[in-house]
Design a protein around this motif. Structure first.
Motif, PDB file in Angstrom:
ATOM      1  N   LYS A  16       0.913  -1.086   0.129  1.00  0.00           N
ATOM      2  CA  LYS A  16       0.291  -0.166   0.154  1.00  0.00           C
ATOM      3  C   LYS A  16       1.244   1.193   0.247  1.00  0.00           C
ATOM      4  CE  LYS A  16      -2.231  -1.506   3.583  1.00  0.00           C
ATOM      5  NZ  LYS A  16      -3.026  -1.849   5.071  1.00  0.00           N
ATOM      6  N   SER A  17       2.450   1.391   0.136  1.00  0.00           N
ATOM      7  CA  SER A  17       3.208   1.968  -0.286  1.00  0.00           C
ATOM      8  C   SER A  17       2.462   3.436  -1.288  1.00  0.00           C
ATOM      9  CB  SER A  17       4.349   2.072  -0.712  1.00  0.00           C
ATOM     10  OG  SER A  17       4.970   1.019  -1.892  1.00  0.00           O
ATOM     11  N   ASN A  18       3.488   4.174  -1.847  1.00  0.00           N
ATOM     12  CA  ASN A  18       2.971   5.219  -3.513  1.00  0.00           C
ATOM     13  C   ASN A  18       2.009   4.914  -4.288  1.00  0.00           C
ATOM     14  OD1 ASN A  18       4.778   6.559  -1.722  1.00  0.00           O
ATOM     15  ND2 ASN A  18       6.471   6.428  -3.184  1.00  0.00           N
ATOM     16  N   GLU A  19       2.170   3.618  -5.202  1.00  0.00           N
ATOM     17  CA  GLU A  19       1.196   2.905  -5.324  1.00  0.00           C
ATOM     18  C   GLU A  19       0.888   1.834  -5.400  1.00  0.00           C
ATOM     19  OE1 GLU A  19       1.275   3.212 -10.072  1.00  0.00           O
ATOM     20  OE2 GLU A  19       3.289   4.895 -10.066  1.00  0.00           O
ATOM     21  N   PRO A  20      -0.493   1.145  -5.119  1.00  0.00           N
ATOM     22  CA  PRO A  20      -0.684   0.306  -4.403  1.00  0.00           C
ATOM     23  C   PRO A  20      -0.891  -0.655  -5.498  1.00  0.00           C
ATOM     24  CG  PRO A  20      -2.651   1.606  -3.897  1.00  0.00           C
ATOM     25  CD  PRO A  20      -1.137   2.214  -4.769  1.00  0.00           C
ATOM     26  N   LYS A  21      -0.629  -2.000  -4.859  1.00  0.00           N
ATOM     27  CA  LYS A  21       0.840  -3.574  -6.011  1.00  0.00           C
ATOM     28  C   LYS A  21       0.144  -4.834  -5.107  1.00  0.00           C
ATOM     29  CE  LYS A  21       4.936  -4.689  -7.878  1.00  0.00           C
ATOM     30  NZ  LYS A  21       6.260  -5.199  -7.720  1.00  0.00           N
ATOM     31  N   LEU A  22      -0.758  -5.451  -6.114  1.00  0.00           N
ATOM     32  CA  LEU A  22      -1.682  -6.747  -5.287  1.00  0.00           C
ATOM     33  C   LEU A  22       0.475  -7.507  -6.141  1.00  0.00           C
ATOM     34  CD1 LEU A  22      -2.975  -8.298  -4.007  1.00  0.00           C
ATOM     35  CD2 LEU A  22      -4.409  -8.342  -6.128  1.00  0.00           C
ATOM     36  N   GLN A  23       0.491  -8.298  -5.441  1.00  0.00           N
ATOM     37  CA  GLN A  23       0.866 -10.089  -5.864  1.00  0.00           C
ATOM     38  C   GLN A  23       0.454 -10.793  -5.095  1.00  0.00           C
ATOM     39  OE1 GLN A  23       5.245  -9.356  -5.081  1.00  0.00           O
ATOM     40  NE2 GLN A  23       5.093  -7.323  -4.617  1.00  0.00           N
ATOM     41  N   ILE A  24       0.511 -11.643  -6.712  1.00  0.00           N
ATOM     42  CA  ILE A  24      -0.075 -13.542  -5.953  1.00  0.00           C
ATOM     43  C   ILE A  24       1.010 -13.757  -6.177  1.00  0.00           C
ATOM     44  CG2 ILE A  24      -1.894 -14.952  -6.674  1.00  0.00           C
ATOM     45  CD1 ILE A  24      -3.362 -12.660  -7.596  1.00  0.00           C
ATOM     46  N   GLY A  25       1.384 -14.911  -4.835  1.00  0.00           N
ATOM     47  CA  GLY A  25       2.214 -15.987  -4.494  1.00  0.00           C
ATOM     48  C   GLY A  25       2.259 -17.336  -4.293  1.00  0.00           C
ATOM     49  N   GLN A  26       2.859 -17.772  -3.785  1.00  0.00           N
ATOM     50  CA  GLN A  26       2.410 -19.523  -3.372  1.00  0.00           C
ATOM     51  C   GLN A  26       3.571 -20.009  -2.388  1.00  0.00           C
ATOM     52  OE1 GLN A  26       3.356 -21.780  -7.371  1.00  0.00           O
ATOM     53  NE2 GLN A  26       0.947 -22.297  -7.127  1.00  0.00           N
ATOM     54  N   ALA A  77      -2.605 -10.031   7.836  1.00  0.00           N
ATOM     55  CA  ALA A  77      -2.029  -9.479   8.968  1.00  0.00           C
ATOM     56  C   ALA A  77      -1.332  -8.291   7.973  1.00  0.00           C
ATOM     57  CB  ALA A  77      -1.023 -10.260   9.287  1.00  0.00           C
ATOM     58  N   ASN A  78      -1.516  -7.095   9.209  1.00  0.00           N
ATOM     59  CA  ASN A  78      -0.529  -5.852   8.183  1.00  0.00           C
ATOM     60  C   ASN A  78       0.688  -5.757   8.558  1.00  0.00           C
ATOM     61  OD1 ASN A  78      -2.929  -5.031   6.660  1.00  0.00           O
ATOM     62  ND2 ASN A  78      -3.850  -4.992   8.382  1.00  0.00           N
ATOM     63  N   SER A  79       1.467  -5.160   7.898  1.00  0.00           N
ATOM     64  CA  SER A  79       2.713  -4.343   8.626  1.00  0.00           C
ATOM     65  C   SER A  79       3.568  -3.547   8.041  1.00  0.00           C
ATOM     66  CB  SER A  79       4.443  -5.556   8.429  1.00  0.00           C
ATOM     67  OG  SER A  79       5.120  -5.491   8.326  1.00  0.00           O
ATOM     68  N   GLY A  80       2.996  -2.032   8.202  1.00  0.00           N
ATOM     69  CA  GLY A  80       3.575  -0.826   7.973  1.00  0.00           C
ATOM     70  C   GLY A  80       2.541  -0.048   6.752  1.00  0.00           C
ATOM     71  N   SER A  81       3.048  -0.721   5.582  1.00  0.00           N
ATOM     72  CA  SER A  81       2.464  -0.322   3.563  1.00  0.00           C
ATOM     73  C   SER A  81       1.829  -1.719   3.709  1.00  0.00           C
ATOM     74  CB  SER A  81       3.209   0.626   3.518  1.00  0.00           C
ATOM     75  OG  SER A  81       4.264  -0.269   2.489  1.00  0.00           O
ATOM     76  N   VAL A  82       2.210  -2.625   3.795  1.00  0.00           N
ATOM     77  CA  VAL A  82       1.593  -4.236   3.302  1.00  0.00           C
ATOM     78  C   VAL A  82       0.979  -4.530   4.294  1.00  0.00           C
ATOM     79  CG1 VAL A  82       3.034  -6.576   3.150  1.00  0.00           C
ATOM     80  CG2 VAL A  82       4.888  -3.752   2.705  1.00  0.00           C
ATOM     81  N   SER A  83       0.043  -5.288   3.377  1.00  0.00           N
ATOM     82  CA  SER A  83      -0.815  -6.290   4.196  1.00  0.00           C
ATOM     83  C   SER A  83      -1.049  -7.757   2.964  1.00  0.00           C
ATOM     84  CB  SER A  83      -2.440  -5.392   3.281  1.00  0.00           C
ATOM     85  OG  SER A  83      -2.787  -4.613   4.629  1.00  0.00           O
ATOM     86  N   TYR A  84      -1.012  -8.190   4.039  1.00  0.00           N
ATOM     87  CA  TYR A  84      -1.081  -9.819   3.149  1.00  0.00           C
ATOM     88  C   TYR A  84      -2.489 -10.759   3.958  1.00  0.00           C
ATOM     89  CZ  TYR A  84       2.633  -9.443   6.280  1.00  0.00           C
ATOM     90  OH  TYR A  84       3.422  -8.772   7.895  1.00  0.00           O
ATOM     91  N   THR A  85      -2.832 -12.008   3.734  1.00  0.00           N
ATOM     92  CA  THR A  85      -3.806 -12.653   3.390  1.00  0.00           C
ATOM     93  C   THR A  85      -3.395 -14.282   2.562  1.00  0.00           C
ATOM     94  OG1 THR A  85      -6.197 -13.337   3.480  1.00  0.00           O
ATOM     95  CG2 THR A  85      -5.062 -12.147   1.256  1.00  0.00           C
ATOM     96  N   HIS A  86      -4.725 -14.827   2.299  1.00  0.00           N
ATOM     97  CA  HIS A  86      -3.794 -16.321   1.999  1.00  0.00           C
ATOM     98  C   HIS A  86      -6.248 -16.327   1.332  1.00  0.00           C
ATOM     99  CE1 HIS A  86      -6.644 -18.649   5.178  1.00  0.00           C
ATOM    100  NE2 HIS A  86      -5.906 -18.131   6.020  1.00  0.00           N
ATOM    101  N   LEU A  87      -6.452 -15.159   2.195  1.00  0.00           N
ATOM    102  CA  LEU A  87      -7.765 -15.464   1.743  1.00  0.00           C
ATOM    103  C   LEU A  87      -8.356 -15.106   0.294  1.00  0.00           C
ATOM    104  CD1 LEU A  87      -9.646 -13.822   4.413  1.00  0.00           C
ATOM    105  CD2 LEU A  87      -9.755 -16.522   4.295  1.00  0.00           C
ATOM    106  N   THR A  88      -9.292 -16.185  -0.599  1.00  0.00           N
ATOM    107  CA  THR A  88      -9.576 -15.813  -1.620  1.00  0.00           C
ATOM    108  C   THR A  88     -10.620 -14.230  -1.992  1.00  0.00           C
ATOM    109  OG1 THR A  88     -10.025 -18.093  -2.378  1.00  0.00           O
ATOM    110  CG2 THR A  88     -11.499 -16.581  -3.566  1.00  0.00           C
ATOM    111  N   LEU A  89      -9.937 -12.968  -2.945  1.00  0.00           N
ATOM    112  CA  LEU A  89      -9.729 -12.169  -3.198  1.00  0.00           C
ATOM    113  C   LEU A  89     -11.040 -12.222  -4.239  1.00  0.00           C
ATOM    114  CD1 LEU A  89      -6.972 -10.340  -2.587  1.00  0.00           C
ATOM    115  CD2 LEU A  89      -8.424 -10.537  -0.877  1.00  0.00           C
ATOM    116  N   PRO A  90     -12.156 -10.830  -4.274  1.00  0.00           N
ATOM    117  CA  PRO A  90     -12.819 -10.672  -4.932  1.00  0.00           C
ATOM    118  C   PRO A  90     -12.524 -10.644  -6.274  1.00  0.00           C
ATOM    119  CG  PRO A  90     -13.233  -9.427  -3.440  1.00  0.00           C
ATOM    120  CD  PRO A  90     -11.832 -10.075  -2.993  1.00  0.00           C
ATOM    121  N   THR A  91     -12.690 -10.836  -7.297  1.00  0.00           N
ATOM    122  CA  THR A  91     -12.365 -11.052  -8.747  1.00  0.00           C
ATOM    123  C   THR A  91     -13.569  -9.680  -9.674  1.00  0.00           C
ATOM    124  OG1 THR A  91     -13.339 -13.054  -9.167  1.00  0.00           O
ATOM    125  CG2 THR A  91     -11.762 -13.189  -8.843  1.00  0.00           C
TER     126      THR A  91
END
Length: 95
Positions: A16-26, A77-91
């Motif tokens: 969630k810093s300057n330009e929000p960016k969503l990354q999907i990982g494994q 979970a949130n840590s500063g400007s980064v949030s992370y989850t394993h939940l399925t996000l709406p598409t």
């Protein structure tokens, strides 16, 4: 819950810093739940239930990343400007 993650589970990281960016990982690995030390409250006779945390290693497009001490029973979970989850996000926009 983060403790329920398994190898190859999908993991979302929102920067969630300057330009929000969503990354999907494994998920590469998840540690066994470890106790998080309870905080002592003066005058408290019975300690609060002990929380547990896990460490998660995730493979992202930019490389692998470690997420330390995520709440075992948490889903986001949130840590500063980064949030992370394993939940399925709406598409789509009908959410």
């Amino acid at each position: 819950m983060f403790s329920g993650l398994r190898t190859n589970s999908i993991f979302y990281v929102l920067d969630k810093s300057n330009e929000p960016k969503l990354q999907i990982g494994q998920v590469v690995s998840v540690s066994n739940p470890q106790p998080k030390f309870p905080t002592y409250q003066p005058g408290q006779f019975s300690p609060q239930p002990m929380e547990s945390v896990v460490d998660v290693r995730v493979k992202l497009p930019d490389g692998e990343m470690d997420f330390k001490q995520l709440p075992s029973n948490g889903q986001i979970a949130n840590s500063g400007s980064v949030s992370y989850t394993h939940l399925t996000l709406p598409t789509n926009s009908r959410v």
